[in-house]
Design an enzyme around this catalytic site. Structure first.
Site, PDB file in Angstrom:
ATOM      1  N   ARG A   1       0.923  -1.077   0.016  1.00  0.00           N
ATOM      2  CA  ARG A   1      -0.141  -0.049   0.040  1.00  0.00           C
ATOM      3  C   ARG A   1       1.067   0.885  -0.048  1.00  0.00           C
ATOM      4  O   ARG A   1       1.506   1.342   1.040  1.00  0.00           O
ATOM      5  CB  ARG A   1      -0.972  -0.062   1.176  1.00  0.00           C
ATOM      6  CG  ARG A   1      -1.994   1.034   1.455  1.00  0.00           C
ATOM      7  CD  ARG A   1      -2.934   1.315   0.285  1.00  0.00           C
ATOM      8  NE  ARG A   1      -3.698   2.563   0.459  1.00  0.00           N
ATOM      9  CZ  ARG A   1      -3.478   3.608  -0.034  1.00  0.00           C
ATOM     10  NH1 ARG A   1      -2.448   3.819  -0.880  1.00  0.00           N
ATOM     11  NH2 ARG A   1      -3.890   4.662   0.193  1.00  0.00           N
TER      12      ARG A   1
ATOM     13  N   HIS B   1       1.579   7.348   1.118  1.00  0.00           N
ATOM     14  CA  HIS B   1       0.406   8.261   1.155  1.00  0.00           C
ATOM     15  C   HIS B   1       0.199   8.818   2.365  1.00  0.00           C
ATOM     16  O   HIS B   1       0.942   8.703   3.252  1.00  0.00           O
ATOM     17  CB  HIS B   1      -0.778   7.502   0.512  1.00  0.00           C
ATOM     18  CG  HIS B   1      -1.179   6.346   1.573  1.00  0.00           C
ATOM     19  ND1 HIS B   1      -0.565   5.326   1.912  1.00  0.00           N
ATOM     20  CD2 HIS B   1      -2.403   6.348   2.470  1.00  0.00           C
ATOM     21  CE1 HIS B   1      -1.176   4.585   2.774  1.00  0.00           C
ATOM     22  NE2 HIS B   1      -2.348   5.425   3.294  1.00  0.00           N
TER      23      HIS B   1
ATOM     24  N   HIS C   1      -2.960  11.069   4.419  1.00  0.00           N
ATOM     25  CA  HIS C   1      -4.675  11.475   4.615  1.00  0.00           C
ATOM     26  C   HIS C   1      -4.878  12.699   5.009  1.00  0.00           C
ATOM     27  O   HIS C   1      -4.155  13.253   5.958  1.00  0.00           O
ATOM     28  CB  HIS C   1      -5.484  10.741   5.574  1.00  0.00           C
ATOM     29  CG  HIS C   1      -5.081   9.207   5.014  1.00  0.00           C
ATOM     30  ND1 HIS C   1      -5.585   8.491   3.962  1.00  0.00           N
ATOM     31  CD2 HIS C   1      -4.620   8.064   5.745  1.00  0.00           C
ATOM     32  CE1 HIS C   1      -5.181   7.323   3.865  1.00  0.00           C
ATOM     33  NE2 HIS C   1      -4.447   6.731   5.147  1.00  0.00           N
TER      34      HIS C   1
ATOM     35  N   GLU D   1      -5.417   7.784  11.252  1.00  0.00           N
ATOM     36  CA  GLU D   1      -5.718   6.248  10.701  1.00  0.00           C
ATOM     37  C   GLU D   1      -5.264   5.081  11.831  1.00  0.00           C
ATOM     38  O   GLU D   1      -4.103   5.424  12.445  1.00  0.00           O
ATOM     39  CB  GLU D   1      -4.701   6.001   9.463  1.00  0.00           C
ATOM     40  CG  GLU D   1      -4.726   4.602   9.225  1.00  0.00           C
ATOM     41  CD  GLU D   1      -3.813   4.256   7.816  1.00  0.00           C
ATOM     42  OE1 GLU D   1      -3.767   5.015   6.926  1.00  0.00           O
ATOM     43  OE2 GLU D   1      -3.070   3.342   7.949  1.00  0.00           O
TER      44      GLU D   1
ATOM     45  N   HIS E   1       2.996   7.611   5.145  1.00  0.00           N
ATOM     46  CA  HIS E   1       3.154   6.376   5.591  1.00  0.00           C
ATOM     47  C   HIS E   1       2.919   5.256   4.471  1.00  0.00           C
ATOM     48  O   HIS E   1       2.415   5.623   3.469  1.00  0.00           O
ATOM     49  CB  HIS E   1       2.216   5.931   6.768  1.00  0.00           C
ATOM     50  CG  HIS E   1       0.636   6.057   6.442  1.00  0.00           C
ATOM     51  ND1 HIS E   1      -0.074   7.185   6.802  1.00  0.00           N
ATOM     52  CD2 HIS E   1      -0.396   5.183   5.926  1.00  0.00           C
ATOM     53  CE1 HIS E   1      -1.125   7.414   6.331  1.00  0.00           C
ATOM     54  NE2 HIS E   1      -1.298   6.066   5.874  1.00  0.00           N
TER      55      HIS E   1
ATOM     56  N   GLU F   1     -10.826   5.961   1.778  1.00  0.00           N
ATOM     57  CA  GLU F   1      -9.554   5.293   1.368  1.00  0.00           C
ATOM     58  C   GLU F   1      -8.947   5.454   0.064  1.00  0.00           C
ATOM     59  O   GLU F   1      -8.096   5.436  -0.115  1.00  0.00           O
ATOM     60  CB  GLU F   1      -9.523   3.855   2.068  1.00  0.00           C
ATOM     61  CG  GLU F   1      -8.052   3.135   1.623  1.00  0.00           C
ATOM     62  CD  GLU F   1      -7.091   3.480   2.366  1.00  0.00           C
ATOM     63  OE1 GLU F   1      -7.216   4.415   3.180  1.00  0.00           O
ATOM     64  OE2 GLU F   1      -5.954   2.904   1.824  1.00  0.00           O
TER      65      GLU F   1
HETATM   66 MN    MN Z   1      -3.176   5.192   5.285  1.00  0.00          MN
END
Ligand code: MN
Ligand code: MN
Length: 389
Positions: free
Chosen positions: A99, A102, A104, A109, A148, A171
């Site tokens: 993943r 990125h 937010h 989170e 992260h 998300e």
């Molecule tokens: Mn995240």
């Protein structure tokens, strides 16, 4: 019929009644053309408006994002209107599934590793960074905006749940590094990173979201001298390793800011209930509660004032929700241990339980309140029960 199945049938009747009422309300809303927009809790709860359902079957919906390296499925206020204050994501990453880097913009989170092993990397605004290897039973917390990534490790990758403290969060609209690079002129990237423009020839032309690469090997431990600049507060916490608070009917492991100092805006807990056990009637003065059922069969009733109470039944990967201030209780109505995760949108855990409340009042007052003799309360607990069964 066993004690447990009898309880189940009785509870099931209540669930059915609640479910039918909910269906009728949904049908009425649809026929009147009312949009399924999110209502603020005050509006849902302060009037005699019908209760929405407090269950969402996250486990059985199709993953909205699927890649060779893994998949993600999401629940938020858009597909689960009760979830005003939270969004949740169930995600699986294969070994080497990443993943990507990125952040937010509008939510913190909070995450729990359900299965397998993963590596997280995170950087904070002071430039301090952490690389952590986490396994089943571990929690991480990324304050809003911290950059992260999450990478699946061998042998089997990882399954985890992400919880965000904003119901309008998605998300699938996060700030990903490949997306940003793909929308930045190559000469700017070259100037910024001090490398030739040709470096970027094979970079992704759109957001990668989940990439798939080689299975990562171990990170050298201990780290080489002079290689670390770690933050004062770690982003990881070994929740399952915590010694639980144990009751006759089950256990709880709580992780609030007290246990996990960086987790200033969210708290969580892992709760187990034996068959027939009850997580007692209580409410949270300071927080909404988001739940993910991990094993067994549970039943939750949410009381919303004005004669309203809704009962739903929950199995693996069902999501539950109890709005701030609403009374609720959870029963294990199955034959196996019930395991669930609860997440609250405050770093401080607060609750008031019915047993504690009654015990704090004179019996004469209770007798007056319920119009019964004082002796009716002779047998009630002297303090909080928390889990009974
Ligand atoms: Mn995240
Ligand atoms: Mn609760």
């Amino acid at each position: 019929m066993t004690e447990f199945s009898r309880r189940g049938v009785i509870g099931g009747g209540a669930a059915l009644a609640g479910g039918l009422a909910m269906l009728a309300n949904t049908a009425a809303a649809q026929s009147s053309g009312e949009a399924a927009a999110t209502l603020p809790p005050e509006e849902i709860l302060g009037k005699s408006a019908p209760f929405r359902s407090f269950r969402f079957p996250l486990g059985s919906i199709t993953a909205q994002k699927q890649y060779p390296g893994g998949w993600g499925k999401e629940v938020n206020a858009q597909n689960f209107p009760s979830s005003v204050a939270f969004a949740g994501v169930l995600m699986e990453l294969k070994p080497g599934g990443l993943r990507e880097l990125h952040w937010h913009a509008n939510a913190a989170e909070w995450a729990y590793v359900i299965d397998g092993n993963c590596r997280i990397t995170v950087i904070d605004p002071s430039g301090k960074s952490e690389v952590l290897t986490l396994s089943a039973g571990d929690v991480w917390f990324f304050p809003r905006g911290h950059g992260h990534s999450i990478e699946g490790l061998g042998p089997n990758g990882t399954t985890f749940v992400l919880v965000f403290n904003d119901g309008t969060f998605s998300e699938f609209a996060t700030f990903s590094i490949t997306d940003w690079f793909a929308h930045t002129p190559l000469d700017v990237l070259a100037k910024n990173l001090g490398v030739p423009v040709s470096t970027f020839a094979d970079f992704p032309k759109q957001e990668a979201y989940i990439s798939l690469g080689a299975v990562p090997g171990p990170i050298p431990w201990p780290p080489a001298p002079g290689t670390l600049d770690t933050p004062p507060l770690t982003h990881g916490y070994h929740l399952l390793a915590q010694e639980p608070r144990t009751y006759g009917g089950g256990t709880i492991r709580l992780v609030s800011q007290k246990e996990f100092p960086i987790s200033d805006s969210m708290a969580g807990a892992l709760i187990t209930l034996k068959p027939g056990a009850l997580r007692e009637m209580h409410w949270h003065p300071n927080a909404d509660e988001w739940q993910l059922y991990l094993a067994g069969t549970g039943q939750m009733t949410v009381f919303g004032s004005a004669g309203r109470a809704t009962t739903d039944r929950f199995g693996k990967y069902d999501v539950g929700y109890a709005p701030r201030g609403c009374g609720h209780y959870i029963e294990n109505v199955g034959d196996d241990e019930l395991q669930l995760l609860i997440v609250l949108n405050s770093g401080t855990y607060e609750e008031i339980s019915v047993t504690q409340w009654l015990a704090s009042n004179p019996k004469s007052l209770l007798a007056n309140n319920f119009s019964v003799p004082e002796t009716a309360f002779d047998g009630i607990p002297k303090g909080e029960v928390f889990i009974t069964g």
